[in-house]
Design an enzyme around this catalytic site. Structure first.
Site, PDB file in Angstrom:
ATOM      1  N   LEU A   1       6.401  -1.600   7.250  1.00 32.51           N
ATOM      2  CA  LEU A   1       5.682  -0.408   6.784  1.00 32.51           C
ATOM      3  C   LEU A   1       4.680  -0.921   5.761  1.00 32.51           C
ATOM      4  O   LEU A   1       4.976  -1.874   5.027  1.00 32.51           O
ATOM      5  CB  LEU A   1       6.649   0.586   6.133  1.00 32.51           C
ATOM      6  CG  LEU A   1       7.654   1.284   7.067  1.00 32.51           C
ATOM      7  CD1 LEU A   1       8.591   2.188   6.269  1.00 32.51           C
ATOM      8  CD2 LEU A   1       6.937   2.102   8.140  1.00 32.51           C
ATOM      9  N   ASP A   2       3.517  -0.282   5.692  1.00 30.21           N
ATOM     10  CA  ASP A   2       2.510  -0.700   4.706  1.00 30.21           C
ATOM     11  C   ASP A   2       3.063  -0.537   3.295  1.00 30.21           C
ATOM     12  O   ASP A   2       3.998   0.235   3.069  1.00 30.21           O
ATOM     13  CB  ASP A   2       1.244   0.165   4.834  1.00 30.21           C
ATOM     14  CG  ASP A   2       0.559  -0.027   6.171  1.00 30.21           C
ATOM     15  OD1 ASP A   2       0.766  -1.085   6.798  1.00 30.21           O
ATOM     16  OD2 ASP A   2      -0.174   0.893   6.593  1.00 30.21           O
ATOM     17  N   LYS A   3       2.417  -1.230   2.363  1.00 29.11           N
ATOM     18  CA  LYS A   3       2.874  -1.179   0.967  1.00 29.11           C
ATOM     19  C   LYS A   3       2.925   0.264   0.452  1.00 29.11           C
ATOM     20  O   LYS A   3       3.828   0.640  -0.301  1.00 29.11           O
ATOM     21  CB  LYS A   3       1.941  -2.034   0.103  1.00 29.11           C
ATOM     22  CG  LYS A   3       2.419  -2.251  -1.293  1.00 29.11           C
ATOM     23  CD  LYS A   3       1.512  -3.213  -2.039  1.00 29.11           C
ATOM     24  CE  LYS A   3       1.904  -3.274  -3.498  1.00 29.11           C
ATOM     25  NZ  LYS A   3       0.994  -4.128  -4.284  1.00 29.11           N
TER      26      LYS A   3
ATOM     27  N   LYS B   1      -2.741   5.028  10.515  1.00 32.97           N
ATOM     28  CA  LYS B   1      -3.986   5.197   9.742  1.00 32.97           C
ATOM     29  C   LYS B   1      -5.208   5.020  10.644  1.00 32.97           C
ATOM     30  O   LYS B   1      -6.178   5.784  10.550  1.00 32.97           O
ATOM     31  CB  LYS B   1      -4.026   4.183   8.596  1.00 32.97           C
ATOM     32  CG  LYS B   1      -3.006   4.491   7.497  1.00 32.97           C
ATOM     33  CD  LYS B   1      -2.937   3.393   6.473  1.00 32.97           C
ATOM     34  CE  LYS B   1      -1.820   3.677   5.473  1.00 32.97           C
ATOM     35  NZ  LYS B   1      -1.425   2.507   4.702  1.00 32.97           N
TER      36      LYS B   1
END
Ligand code: URA
Length: 232
Positions: free
Chosen positions: A102-104, A187
């Site tokens: 998962l992205d930061k 995104k």
């Protein structure tokens, strides 16, 4: 062979320091004899270890649900930033790794394990495992935007995104179900329809649903029922 303190904390008896306390108190027996040395070596499957006279079974593989917070990177190690593996330091199983990334700035469901084959299967592009995201967007999602997401959009790669499922919560909030895991996928999908993600949280993966009673930043072992759901 495995150290006794690691064996005990791995069996979910507590952190390594809690376990050392139990050892000091003489609560642990190996093959029927009290052992107080945390460094005592245990042969899994052969030595019989008990705590308060109850036998303990060591698990080779463990599976945790982490409710990932923002600001933590999905990696085992990082020279400068806190990692998701750092959050599970007390399990006694060393570095557990995340199943996918998962992205930061993304929150939510991340499975942490030491079972490489399990992770590989779950992430295999051929398996098309469902991932559900709760998405808050900067602008309203139009009907055309929704249809495009459902059919596949140009995310600036060779292939369009695979058809996704959109469930509207409001004009600016949706649940998006995708079956791929490309870099920044959600995104980029929203960008492709002229929108922007402002908050992203994964709520389910392969039939496993994030336990909403698990505070952000906390983790727990998957139950047997959850394991049956996620096994693919
Ligand atoms: N898609 C993204 O864009 N980010 C994530 O963290 C997960 C899916």
């Amino acid at each position: 062979m495995l150290r006794l303190d690691k064996f005990l904390s791995g069996a979910n008896l507590g952190s390594r320091s809690q376990v050392k306390g139990y050892l000091k108190k003489g609560l642990v027996k190996v093959n029927g004899k009290v052992v107080r040395e945390p460094e005592c070596k245990i042969e899994e499957g052969k030595d019989r270890v008990s705590f308060r006279d109850k036998e303990i079974v060591y698990k080779k593989y463990v599976y945790y649900m982490l409710n990932k917070p923002k600001g933590v990177v999905s990696a085992t190690r990082d020279p400068a930033q806190k990692t998701v593996s750092d959050l599970l330091k007390d399990t006694g199983y060393g570095d557990l790794f995340p199943v996918g990334r998962l992205d930061k700035d993304t929150e939510g469901l991340l499975i942490m394990t030491n079972d490489g084959e399990f992770a590989h299967n779950l992430l295999s592009p051929k398996k098309h495992v469902d991932k559900v995201y709760y998405v808050e967007m900067a602008g309203s999602l139009s009907e055309e935007g929704q249809k495009a997401l459902e059919e596949g959009v140009d995310i600036r790669e060779e292939k369009l995104s695979l058809p996704a499922k959109v469930e509207r919560v409001s004009d600016t909030v949706i649940y998006l179900t995708i079956t791929e895991g490309r870099y920044h996928q959600v995104k980029r999908m929203l960008k492709a329809v002229g929108n922007e993600v402002v908050y992203l949280k994964r709520t389910a993966m392969g039939g496993l649903v994030l336990d909403e009673s698990l505070p952000v930043g906390s983790y727990r072992e998957l139950t047997e029922e959850e394991m049956r759901k996620i096994k693919i």
